[in-house]
Scaffold this active site. Structure first.
Site, PDB file in Angstrom:
ATOM      1  N   LYS A   1       0.832  -1.203   0.000  1.00  0.00           N
ATOM      2  CA  LYS A   1       0.000   0.000   0.000  1.00  0.00           C
ATOM      3  C   LYS A   1       0.871   1.259   0.000  1.00  0.00           C
ATOM      4  O   LYS A   1       0.683   2.159  -0.827  1.00  0.00           O
ATOM      5  CB  LYS A   1      -0.898  -0.029   1.248  1.00  0.00           C
ATOM      6  CG  LYS A   1      -2.155   0.776   1.147  1.00  0.00           C
ATOM      7  CD  LYS A   1      -2.971   0.649   2.437  1.00  0.00           C
ATOM      8  CE  LYS A   1      -3.766  -0.656   2.479  1.00  0.00           C
ATOM      9  NZ  LYS A   1      -4.390  -0.891   3.810  1.00  0.00           N
TER      10      LYS A   1
ATOM     11  N   ARG B   1      -3.327   3.168   8.472  1.00  0.00           N
ATOM     12  CA  ARG B   1      -3.605   1.982   7.654  1.00  0.00           C
ATOM     13  C   ARG B   1      -2.428   1.035   7.695  1.00  0.00           C
ATOM     14  O   ARG B   1      -1.296   1.438   7.464  1.00  0.00           O
ATOM     15  CB  ARG B   1      -3.842   2.408   6.192  1.00  0.00           C
ATOM     16  CG  ARG B   1      -4.614   3.698   6.052  1.00  0.00           C
ATOM     17  CD  ARG B   1      -4.601   4.247   4.619  1.00  0.00           C
ATOM     18  NE  ARG B   1      -5.233   3.356   3.663  1.00  0.00           N
ATOM     19  CZ  ARG B   1      -5.265   3.599   2.343  1.00  0.00           C
ATOM     20  NH1 ARG B   1      -4.655   4.668   1.833  1.00  0.00           N
ATOM     21  NH2 ARG B   1      -5.869   2.767   1.532  1.00  0.00           N
TER      22      ARG B   1
ATOM     23  N   GLY C   1      -6.349 -10.358   8.642  1.00  0.00           N
ATOM     24  CA  GLY C   1      -5.902 -10.684   9.989  1.00  0.00           C
ATOM     25  C   GLY C   1      -5.166  -9.517  10.607  1.00  0.00           C
ATOM     26  O   GLY C   1      -4.996  -9.427  11.820  1.00  0.00           O
TER      27      GLY C   1
ATOM     28  N   MET D   1      -4.601  -5.343  11.425  1.00  0.00           N
ATOM     29  CA  MET D   1      -5.503  -4.329  11.967  1.00  0.00           C
ATOM     30  C   MET D   1      -6.300  -3.635  10.867  1.00  0.00           C
ATOM     31  O   MET D   1      -5.769  -3.334   9.808  1.00  0.00           O
ATOM     32  CB  MET D   1      -4.691  -3.270  12.714  1.00  0.00           C
ATOM     33  CG  MET D   1      -5.569  -2.329  13.487  1.00  0.00           C
ATOM     34  SD  MET D   1      -4.767  -0.768  13.828  1.00  0.00           S
ATOM     35  CE  MET D   1      -5.006   0.084  12.290  1.00  0.00           C
TER      36      MET D   1
ATOM     37  N   ARG E   1      -3.331  -1.556  -6.683  1.00  0.00           N
ATOM     38  CA  ARG E   1      -2.525  -2.795  -6.643  1.00  0.00           C
ATOM     39  C   ARG E   1      -2.916  -3.629  -7.849  1.00  0.00           C
ATOM     40  O   ARG E   1      -3.998  -3.425  -8.423  1.00  0.00           O
ATOM     41  CB  ARG E   1      -2.770  -3.570  -5.356  1.00  0.00           C
ATOM     42  CG  ARG E   1      -4.225  -3.982  -5.201  1.00  0.00           C
ATOM     43  CD  ARG E   1      -4.521  -4.572  -3.836  1.00  0.00           C
ATOM     44  NE  ARG E   1      -5.906  -4.302  -3.505  1.00  0.00           N
ATOM     45  CZ  ARG E   1      -6.452  -4.425  -2.322  1.00  0.00           C
ATOM     46  NH1 ARG E   1      -5.724  -4.804  -1.306  1.00  0.00           N
ATOM     47  NH2 ARG E   1      -7.724  -4.162  -2.116  1.00  0.00           N
TER      48      ARG E   1
ATOM     49  N   HIS F   1      -3.054 -44.200  -4.614  1.00  0.00           N
ATOM     50  CA  HIS F   1      -3.191 -44.793  -5.942  1.00  0.00           C
ATOM     51  C   HIS F   1      -4.307 -44.104  -6.725  1.00  0.00           C
ATOM     52  O   HIS F   1      -4.130 -43.696  -7.876  1.00  0.00           O
ATOM     53  CB  HIS F   1      -3.471 -46.297  -5.810  1.00  0.00           C
ATOM     54  CG  HIS F   1      -3.660 -46.988  -7.131  1.00  0.00           C
ATOM     55  ND1 HIS F   1      -4.901 -47.145  -7.696  1.00  0.00           N
ATOM     56  CD2 HIS F   1      -2.763 -47.499  -8.004  1.00  0.00           C
ATOM     57  CE1 HIS F   1      -4.757 -47.765  -8.862  1.00  0.00           C
ATOM     58  NE2 HIS F   1      -3.466 -47.988  -9.076  1.00  0.00           N
TER      59      HIS F   1
ATOM     60  N   SER G   1      15.625 -41.471 -19.168  1.00  0.00           N
ATOM     61  CA  SER G   1      14.406 -40.792 -18.755  1.00  0.00           C
ATOM     62  C   SER G   1      14.320 -40.915 -17.246  1.00  0.00           C
ATOM     63  O   SER G   1      14.400 -42.020 -16.704  1.00  0.00           O
ATOM     64  CB  SER G   1      13.192 -41.436 -19.427  1.00  0.00           C
ATOM     65  OG  SER G   1      12.017 -40.831 -18.933  1.00  0.00           O
TER      66      SER G   1
ATOM     67  N   CYS H   1       9.865 -38.434 -16.783  1.00  0.00           N
ATOM     68  CA  CYS H   1       8.533 -38.991 -17.001  1.00  0.00           C
ATOM     69  C   CYS H   1       7.775 -39.245 -15.711  1.00  0.00           C
ATOM     70  O   CYS H   1       6.708 -39.824 -15.715  1.00  0.00           O
ATOM     71  CB  CYS H   1       8.600 -40.250 -17.850  1.00  0.00           C
ATOM     72  SG  CYS H   1       9.525 -41.574 -17.032  1.00  0.00           S
TER      73      CYS H   1
ATOM     74  N   TYR I   1      13.358 -32.781 -22.638  1.00  0.00           N
ATOM     75  CA  TYR I   1      11.895 -32.704 -22.632  1.00  0.00           C
ATOM     76  C   TYR I   1      11.340 -33.114 -21.275  1.00  0.00           C
ATOM     77  O   TYR I   1      12.045 -33.731 -20.462  1.00  0.00           O
ATOM     78  CB  TYR I   1      11.298 -33.595 -23.730  1.00  0.00           C
ATOM     79  CG  TYR I   1      11.479 -35.073 -23.488  1.00  0.00           C
ATOM     80  CD1 TYR I   1      10.553 -35.796 -22.723  1.00  0.00           C
ATOM     81  CD2 TYR I   1      12.579 -35.752 -24.001  1.00  0.00           C
ATOM     82  CE1 TYR I   1      10.735 -37.149 -22.484  1.00  0.00           C
ATOM     83  CE2 TYR I   1      12.764 -37.109 -23.763  1.00  0.00           C
ATOM     84  CZ  TYR I   1      11.835 -37.803 -22.996  1.00  0.00           C
ATOM     85  OH  TYR I   1      12.008 -39.128 -22.741  1.00  0.00           O
TER      86      TYR I   1
HETATM   87  P1  ADP Z   1      -7.726  -2.245   3.381  1.00  0.00           P
HETATM   88  O1  ADP Z   1      -6.324  -2.663   3.519  1.00  0.00           O
HETATM   89  O2  ADP Z   1      -8.679  -3.100   4.162  1.00  0.00           O
HETATM   90  O3  ADP Z   1      -8.138  -2.042   1.958  1.00  0.00           O
HETATM   91  P2  ADP Z   1      -7.398   0.597   3.613  1.00  0.00           P
HETATM   92  O4  ADP Z   1      -6.240   1.040   4.408  1.00  0.00           O
HETATM   93  O5  ADP Z   1      -7.249   0.626   2.156  1.00  0.00           O
HETATM   94  O6  ADP Z   1      -7.835  -0.835   4.125  1.00  0.00           O
HETATM   95  O7  ADP Z   1      -8.620   1.476   4.030  1.00  0.00           O
HETATM   96  C1  ADP Z   1      -9.937   1.148   3.697  1.00  0.00           C
HETATM   97  C2  ADP Z   1     -10.643   2.329   3.124  1.00  0.00           C
HETATM   98  O8  ADP Z   1     -10.586   3.431   4.014  1.00  0.00           O
HETATM   99  C3  ADP Z   1     -10.052   2.872   1.855  1.00  0.00           C
HETATM  100  O9  ADP Z   1     -10.500   2.147   0.745  1.00  0.00           O
HETATM  101  C4  ADP Z   1     -10.597   4.275   1.825  1.00  0.00           C
HETATM  102  O10 ADP Z   1     -11.913   4.268   1.308  1.00  0.00           O
HETATM  103  C5  ADP Z   1     -10.632   4.637   3.282  1.00  0.00           C
HETATM  104  N1  ADP Z   1      -9.484   5.471   3.588  1.00  0.00           N
HETATM  105  C6  ADP Z   1      -8.259   5.109   3.997  1.00  0.00           C
HETATM  106  N2  ADP Z   1      -7.464   6.178   4.162  1.00  0.00           N
HETATM  107  C7  ADP Z   1      -8.197   7.246   3.825  1.00  0.00           C
HETATM  108  C8  ADP Z   1      -7.943   8.657   3.766  1.00  0.00           C
HETATM  109  N3  ADP Z   1      -6.760   9.149   4.067  1.00  0.00           N
HETATM  110  N4  ADP Z   1      -8.945   9.443   3.374  1.00  0.00           N
HETATM  111  C9  ADP Z   1     -10.145   8.944   3.049  1.00  0.00           C
HETATM  112  N5  ADP Z   1     -10.469   7.654   3.098  1.00  0.00           N
HETATM  113  C10 ADP Z   1      -9.493   6.808   3.479  1.00  0.00           C
HETATM  114 MG    MG Z   2      -7.804  -0.802   0.731  1.00  0.00          MG
END
Ligand code: ADP
Ligand code: MG
Ligand code: MG
Length: 889
Positions: A26, A96, A105, A107, A349, A465, A774, A841, A861
């Site tokens: 990210k 994030r 899993g 945060m 991504r 088998h 082979s 083979c 091959y």
């Molecule tokens: P995930 O990894 O679950 O996709 P994100 O970190 O991408 O989580 O956050 C989820 C959503 O939160 C993003 O798709 C966006 O809509 C919103 N978000 C995250 N950061 C911002 C920000 N700085 N301003 C506005 N919305 C945000």
């Molecule tokens: Mg996201």
């Protein structure tokens, strides 16, 4: 001083896309998007290296981290002209998490951080929208409360539900500023009640609380489990992104959405996505309101596409779409927000896709000139092609599950339940679709497995088998469905109170391991034009040949249809199980005189000759490697009284004699017993008959078609040069005889399997007498490890789980050990005889990782089951391209 913090946005991008190991996916892509001029709200990324520092240092941060965070935060403040914690013009941020690979899993994101009882008033005034400010504040407490402070999120939902009841409204969006203000009061009380402390008001405390929660979540149980299941090392760590907020929830000129630059399920080059007006964060995926489409062309009646609602923002998004695809040269999965008609990019991504989509996109992107053909070849995961080569269950069809086992061989099949191989064969001969249901299968079930549309066993693993043979034949198979019981006496399957009797229908999904009662609608494999195109491109780039393991005309035809360039392994013993022949085979084994054996073999000769004639005809001049008889004879022995009586009658003897002979032939360890060339040496007449059948079949085809086949005759289980000399002499002697009898001479070669360590170690000596090697990596794996594949199911899964072995060595070659044997044998063999032809083979010939290894060793091959030929063609091309890449790097 270590640099722990990298800024992005507002013209100061310290990161790049290729820094994902340090900044997480990210963070790296936020910096990259910003540096190519896309509108990204400014922020900074705390590197993944902090995770290790944090855990190694007793959950304390490196000393200089705080200073670097403060400096980066000050830059963000400057860039947006707001101050963190400022009562009149507060800067709000999101926190994030983001590891190298996306990882559930971890945060959840916290939005609107920096709000408190004072700044909320400032925000309300600055935005001139108290409803927006209080909605943002309640969202923040809710997210921070559940994610960072661990308060159950349902408790927050309850408070909103109450507020809506009190206000008499249904939608969250209908609540007024004052009503949200009350919700906030309720939230703060809840937090204090649950945590014993008031909700933190200091923005810096909030920030470090959220950062700490991200690093803390790296070691939570969910994340640890996910990493274990996906082989992600704990020391990768996670990065943390802190980013200035933009608001999609500020009114009807605001929105938030997600999109793919192409359709991720079909691959079609169309803009695919959803958005919600006046919304924030994950509202779009949360299902609270119904998201709307982006483009007018796909909008259904009543829907309001972004294109109509916010034409300027939509136009800009379309630009971004093309910029991102041109830049990343791949389909992107994008998250965006529109604040007061202004577009902001929040994530990009490479998008996940179906196999069909990945094929189509690779081919179309190459045609568009976005990538070249070689890159297109690299884009598609070879193993995933398997899915396209078998029928699939219609995902929309209804179904009733009976039970579940291992997904042992892909594809789906429906048919009537039968419990014996003979019945499978007789009913299939009448045109019925049958599913062969057994506790487990053995070599004598082969004819029934072949006749069946699918195979179900209740015992055995992925290398049992049933599983191996089914994959080889391209039959769907569910193996080891322990929850289902097979009752041969009552001719019934039962599981969880449900019963299915012989003759009733079941459906297997070999891709998931599920077994269903009755039939389920299916979709036939569509080998579309893109598939063919990609295969052509792959063929241009591969060095190794691809052959198939096939012994029946049907398998040989399938192999050619999928592009096999010959047969790498034709196992003659599979031809012996046919009901018409098995009696002669048994007569041969039981008889203890040479003349008795020769008489029985003479009866088999026409059958074998016809087998080879058919295969040579289908393969039309392509090389065909035929392995002479390999398995221990006892595999062909009669088992029950009826079979024994039949053999006794045919030989004019009694059942007691037959039973005695069967006991004499039984072995303690047949895998290491009287098999392979040891049979040919003890009973030369067997190999002589087979050689005769091959030469006579080949000459017949040469005469019929004018296209002389080139048989490659392969001697199994050679460990000593002398063994090959003796058996080769048998073959050569018959060649001379047949050529004289028919007045026709054809080219042929004689080579050996390398499947014993001794053969590998002495490959230079053996090469003297061999035209080709082979690698029989199934047996080689057994003999190098000293383990029996039939018994390995009891401990191999544990070995893999405990990390003693990275992968099941019967599925993917053990490069370190078995691979070393292959390498030694290849080098010694070629040193002794330049240009010695080398192939593989074993089952590994269809496994992409093993194919990459074969490329490195320089094999000529690979040979695999017919249904894996396309997989092998693509994997061989990728291996060649990868190797070329390595050389230039
Ligand atoms: P995930 O990894 O679950 O996709 P994100 O970190 O991408 O989580 O956050 C989820 C959503 O939160 C993003 O798709 C966006 O809509 C919103 N978000 C995250 N950061 C911002 C920000 N700085 N301003 C506005 N919305 C945000
Ligand atoms: Mg996201
Ligand atoms: Mg073998």
């Amino acid at each position: 001083m270590t640099k722990w913090v990298y800024s992005f946005g507002a013209g100061n991008n310290e990161g790049r896309a290729d820094m994902r190991n340090l900044l997480g996916g990210k963070g790296a892509n936020l910096a990259e998007m910003s540096s190519i001029g896309l509108p990204v709200p400014p922020g900074f990324t705390i590197t993944a290296e902090v995770t290790a520092a944090f855990y190694e240092n007793d959950h304390k941060y490196p000393d200089d981290l705080k200073g670097q965070v403060d400096a980066a935060l000050a830059q963000v403040e400057k860039a947006v002209g707001l101050n963190f914690g400022d009562s009149a013009h507060p800067l709000l941020v999101s926190v994030r998490s983001g590891a190298r690979v996306s990882m559930p899993g971890m945060m959840d994101t916290v939005l609107n951080l920096g709000l408190n009882d004072t700044t909320v008033e400032g925000l309300a005034k600055a935005a001139n929208d108290p409803r927006f400010a209080w909605d943002s504040y309640r969202r923040f407490i809710q997210m921070y409360g559940s994610v960072v402070l661990g308060v159950d999120h349902h408790r927050f939902e309850e408070i909103i539900e109450h507020a809506k009841l009190d206000a008499g409204v249904i939608e969250d969006t209908a609540l007024t500023a004052d009503q949200w203000r009350e919700v906030v009061e309720g939230y703060k009380d809840l937090v204090e009640q649950e945590t014993g402390k008031p909700f933190p008001q200091d923005p810096h405390e909030q920030l470090w609380g959220a950062i700490g929660a991200v690093f803390g979540s790296w070691m939570n149980a969910r994340a640890v489990t996910y990493r274990r299941l996906h082989d992600i090392p704990a020391d990768w760590g996670t990065a943390v992104n802190v980013q200035a907020m933009v608001f999609g929830n500020m009114g009807n000129d605001c929105a938030t959405g997600v999109c793919f630059t192409r359709d991720p399920s079909t691959g079609e080059n169309m803009f695919y996505g959803e958005y919600l007006v006046n919304a924030q964060g994950e509202d779009v995926v949360a299902g609270i309101r119904t998201p709307q489409p982006l483009s007018a062309s796909v909008a259904k009646s009543g829907e309001i596409p972004l294109e109509k609602a916010m034409p300027a923002a939509y136009a800009e998004l379309m630009e971004v779409r093309s910029t991102l695809e041109k830049h990343y040269k791949d389909m992107q999965d994008i998250e965006f927000t529109v604040q007061q008609n202004k577009l902001y990019m929040l994530q990009t991504r490479n998008g996940k896709r179906t196999v069909a989509a990945s094929l189509r996109m690779a081919v179309e992107m190459a045609r568009e000139g976005l990538i070249d053909e070689a890159e297109a070849v690299m884009r598609v995961n070879p193993s995933s092609l398997d899915q396209l080569l078998h029928p699939m269950l219609d995902p929309t069809a209804s179904r009733t599950i009976l039970g579940k086992g291992l997904p042992a061989s892909p594809g789906a099949a429906s048919g009537i339940v039968v419990f014996s191989a003979d019945e499978a064969e007789s009913r299939a001969a009448k045109g019925e679709a049958v599913i062969l249901c057994r506790v487990e299968t053995s070599p004598e079930d082969i004819h029934g497995m072949h006749a069946a549309k699918g195979i179900l066993t209740t015992r055995g693993g992925m290398t049992s088998h049933a599983a191996v043979v089914a994959r080889g034949m391209g039959r769907p198979c569910v193996a080891g469905a322990g929850g289902i019981s097979v009752d041969y006496n009552n001719q019934m399957l039962s599981a969880g109170g449900k019963q299915v009797r012989a003759g009733e229908i079941v459906t297997l999904d070999g891709a998931t391991g599920e077994v269903f009662v009755g039939s389920v609608a299916m979709i036939e494999p569509a080998v579309s034009g893109d598939f063919g195109t990609l295969m052509e491109w792959a063929d241009k780039h591969r060095r190794m040949g691809v052959r198939a393991n096939a012994e029946t005309p049907l398998d040989a035809e399938t192999a050619r249809k999928f592009g096999a360039e010959g047969i790498g392994l034709c196992r003659t013993e599979h031809m012996f199980f046919d009901p018409e022949r098995i009696l002669a085979v048994r007569q041969m084994i039981i008889s203890n005189t040479e003349s008795g054996r020769r008489a029985a073999l003479a009866r088999l000769l026409p059958f074998q000759r016809e087998d080879f004639r058919q295969i040579f005809t289908i393969m039309a001049g392509l090389p065909v490697t035929i392995r002479l008889l390999d398995p221990p004879l006892h595999e062909f022995l009669p088992h029950h009284d009826q079979e024994m009586q039949e053999v006794a009658d045919s030989l004019g003897t009694d059942i007691a004699t037959i039973r005695l002979r069967a006991e004499e032939l039984s072995e303690a360890n047949p895998m290491l017993g009287h098999r392979g060339c040891r049979l040919g040496i003890a009973f030369p007449e067997i190999y002589e008959m087979q050689a005769r059948a091959i030469f006579e079949g080949a000459i017949a085809v040469a005469k019929e078609t004018g296209n002389a086949p080139h048989p490659e005759i392969m001697i199994p289980l050679v460990g000593m040069k002398r063994e090959l000399e003796i058996t080769r002499a048998q073959v050569d002697k018959i060649a001379v005889e047949v050529f004289a009898e028919t007045g026709t001479t054809i080219e042929y070669s004689v080579g050996t399997m390398i499947e014993l360590p001794r053969a590998a170690l002495l490959a230079d000596k053996i090469a003297d007498c061999a035209d080709f090697f082979s690698f029989g990596t199934n047996d080689l794996t057994q003999t190098v490890f000293g383990l029996s594949r039939d018994d390995a199911g009891k401990f191999l899964p544990h070995y893999v789980e405990a990390g003693i072995l990275a992968k099941d060595p019967f599925v993917s070659i053990d490069v370190e050990g078995v691979g070393e044997m292959v390498r030694i044998a290849s080098e010694k063999g070629r040193a002794a005889k330049g240009g010695l032809k080398l192939g593989i083979c074993g089952e590994h010939g269809g496994d992409p990782a093993s194919i990459a290894f074969c490329e490195q060793v320089g094999l000529d091959y690979v040979s695999c089951s017919p249904f894996r030929v396309p997989v092998a063609r693509l994997a061989a091309a990728q291996a060649a391209l990868g190797a070329a890449g390595d050389r230039t790097a």
